[in-house]
Design an enzyme around this catalytic site. Sequence first.
Site, PDB file in Angstrom:
ATOM      1  N   GLU A 185       0.831  -1.216   0.000  1.00 33.27           N
ATOM      2  CA  GLU A 185       0.000   0.000   0.000  1.00 33.27           C
ATOM      3  C   GLU A 185       0.858   1.255   0.000  1.00 33.27           C
ATOM      4  O   GLU A 185       0.839   2.058   0.943  1.00 33.27           O
ATOM      5  CB  GLU A 185      -0.953  -0.008   1.193  1.00 33.27           C
ATOM      6  CG  GLU A 185      -1.957  -1.143   1.124  1.00 33.27           C
ATOM      7  CD  GLU A 185      -3.060  -1.051   2.176  1.00 33.27           C
ATOM      8  OE1 GLU A 185      -2.809  -0.469   3.235  1.00 33.27           O
ATOM      9  OE2 GLU A 185      -4.159  -1.582   1.938  1.00 33.27           O
ATOM     10  N   GLU A 378      -5.453  -8.356  -1.074  1.00 35.19           N
ATOM     11  CA  GLU A 378      -6.147  -8.167   0.205  1.00 35.19           C
ATOM     12  C   GLU A 378      -7.608  -7.873  -0.057  1.00 35.19           C
ATOM     13  O   GLU A 378      -7.932  -7.024  -0.891  1.00 35.19           O
ATOM     14  CB  GLU A 378      -5.581  -6.978   0.999  1.00 35.19           C
ATOM     15  CG  GLU A 378      -4.257  -7.217   1.629  1.00 35.19           C
ATOM     16  CD  GLU A 378      -3.797  -6.058   2.519  1.00 35.19           C
ATOM     17  OE1 GLU A 378      -4.656  -5.378   3.125  1.00 35.19           O
ATOM     18  OE2 GLU A 378      -2.582  -5.836   2.578  1.00 35.19           O
TER      19      GLU A 378
HETATM   20  C1  BG6 Z   1      -4.504  -2.868   4.784  1.00 39.99           C
HETATM   21  C2  BG6 Z   1      -3.167  -3.306   5.271  1.00 39.99           C
HETATM   22  O1  BG6 Z   1      -4.514  -1.501   4.853  1.00 39.99           O
HETATM   23  O2  BG6 Z   1      -5.644  -3.247   5.460  1.00 39.99           O
HETATM   24  C3  BG6 Z   1      -3.191  -4.383   6.329  1.00 39.99           C
HETATM   25  O3  BG6 Z   1      -2.281  -3.635   4.242  1.00 39.99           O
HETATM   26  C4  BG6 Z   1      -4.397  -4.195   7.229  1.00 39.99           C
HETATM   27  O4  BG6 Z   1      -1.971  -4.366   7.003  1.00 39.99           O
HETATM   28  C5  BG6 Z   1      -5.639  -4.309   6.381  1.00 39.99           C
HETATM   29  O5  BG6 Z   1      -4.424  -5.051   8.317  1.00 39.99           O
HETATM   30  C6  BG6 Z   1      -6.938  -4.284   7.154  1.00 39.99           C
HETATM   31  O6  BG6 Z   1      -6.984  -3.176   7.987  1.00 39.99           O
HETATM   32  P1  BG6 Z   1      -7.288  -3.309   9.531  1.00 39.99           P
HETATM   33  O7  BG6 Z   1      -7.088  -1.941  10.054  1.00 39.99           O
HETATM   34  O8  BG6 Z   1      -8.681  -3.769   9.654  1.00 39.99           O
HETATM   35  O9  BG6 Z   1      -6.312  -4.280  10.067  1.00 39.99           O
END
Ligand code: BG6
Length: 481
Positions: A185, A378
């Site tokens: 990211e 993701e």
């Molecule tokens: C992304 C990141 O922004 O979202 C992860 O690459 C992160 O590291 C994921 O965990 C989900 O966000 P969160 O805040 O729910 O953990």
Amino acid sequence: MNNKIVKGFSEGFLWGGATAANQCEGAYLEGHKGLSTVDVIPAGKDRFPVMKGEMKMLECDSEHYYPSHEAVDFYHHYKEDIAMFAEMGFKTFRLSLSWARIFPNGDDEVSNEEGLKFYDNVFDECLKYGIEPLVTITHFDVPMNLVKTIGSWRSRKMVDYYERLCEVIFNRYKNKVKYWLTFNEINMLLHLPFMGAGLVFEEGENQEAVKYQAAHHQLVASAKATEIARRINPEFKIGCMLAAANTYPFTCAPEDVWKAMGRDRENYFFIDVQSRGEYPNYAKKMLERMNINLVMEEGDAEILKNNTVDFISFSYYSSRLTSADPKVNAETAGNVFKTLRNPHLKASEWGWQIDPLGLRITINSLYDRYEKPLFIVENGLGASDTPEEKGYVEDNYRIEYLREHIKAMRDAVNIDGVEILGYTTWGCIDLVSASTGEMKKRYGFIYVDKDNEGRGTLARSRKKSFYWYKKVIETNGEDLE
Ligand code: BG6
């Protein structure tokens, strides 16, 4: 448009799950690992000020709780965890390397053998089951020594240290890893500069100028990594990684549409450089208007131009919404990016809006713009789970979220003709939330017994979604019920 075509995915589609070192490994000083930026980011009310670089926390203290220190202890559980990924049929496993495990101070002349060996073991374990490792070189971490001595990515020297890291890991793992992502990211550094780039601000300085200079350094480092990778193993596939999601205009008023376009460009800027190899004109003009004179070294333009990425990877959780009208200002949370509440969408317990069609829109926008294969690295639903006896969780809400997003991705492939290399759900095993530092915000198919205060046995158990995802992979995305 025919929305009825239902097919699975191509042979070799990479199904799997994703994690990051700082959110799952723990063992934060074991095996001669050095202290990382993420190790000094506490849970609780100070988390955001620290992640933004506004509150200086260069060491740990006894008043705060630091979730990365133990996380879910993947460092000691990796065999058991990877065996469970294999049981689900994973074709790939996305993980990140902790830079400070390999170069404890970042500027060390010699790498740390124990750190390298740990990742050897992890990769061997994956390969034993035919799981292809997908490696993020840095996922929100910088050795703290580099923050203290040179101000992290505000310094050009970081490019050299990053290159040193890449030389070592590409040589060491050249026969074990094929897919690499240079920075997780990369656009996050504009929003959470300490988390994304180890930046801490001095009072009164031009924060935007510091951030864009750091971004330039990361972009050059990413291109140099690509150059090194191709020299060491021409079979490597190098990707960039964007926190993606299209921004919708609140109305069809041209001012809203224009504002939404500007918001998207703030993010596209990074990928435009990494994929097209040069600063786009709109970005040059924007920097001019902001009075930011980037310091570029001779040769930077060529490095960027000659070393563009092979594929575009991204995270997607939710679409974004903006308005040019200051009276329209009801905001909701959304992976750190400010967004208005969209009246057409439901939201998660943490306020992240749920928009599967938004994934198809994002996929198509990225593919139209870059015309390179995509990799969704993701996606998932952060939710609190209530385990039954023996840790089983009936997580129908998670299955529902993933099912709808996989359908949207399937439509993008089968109806729109987009080339997608694979799909890794975020936090395939429960891990620490990046934004909140909580354990309660869970994404996994595998439940980990641990709470927000760090209590729990760390025992792993299969949720309902575990069996569901196994079937999805078995049928290559055809059976999503
Ligand atoms: C992304 C990141 O922004 O979202 C992860 O690459 C992160 O590291 C994921 O965990 C989900 O966000 P969160 O805040 O729910 O953990």
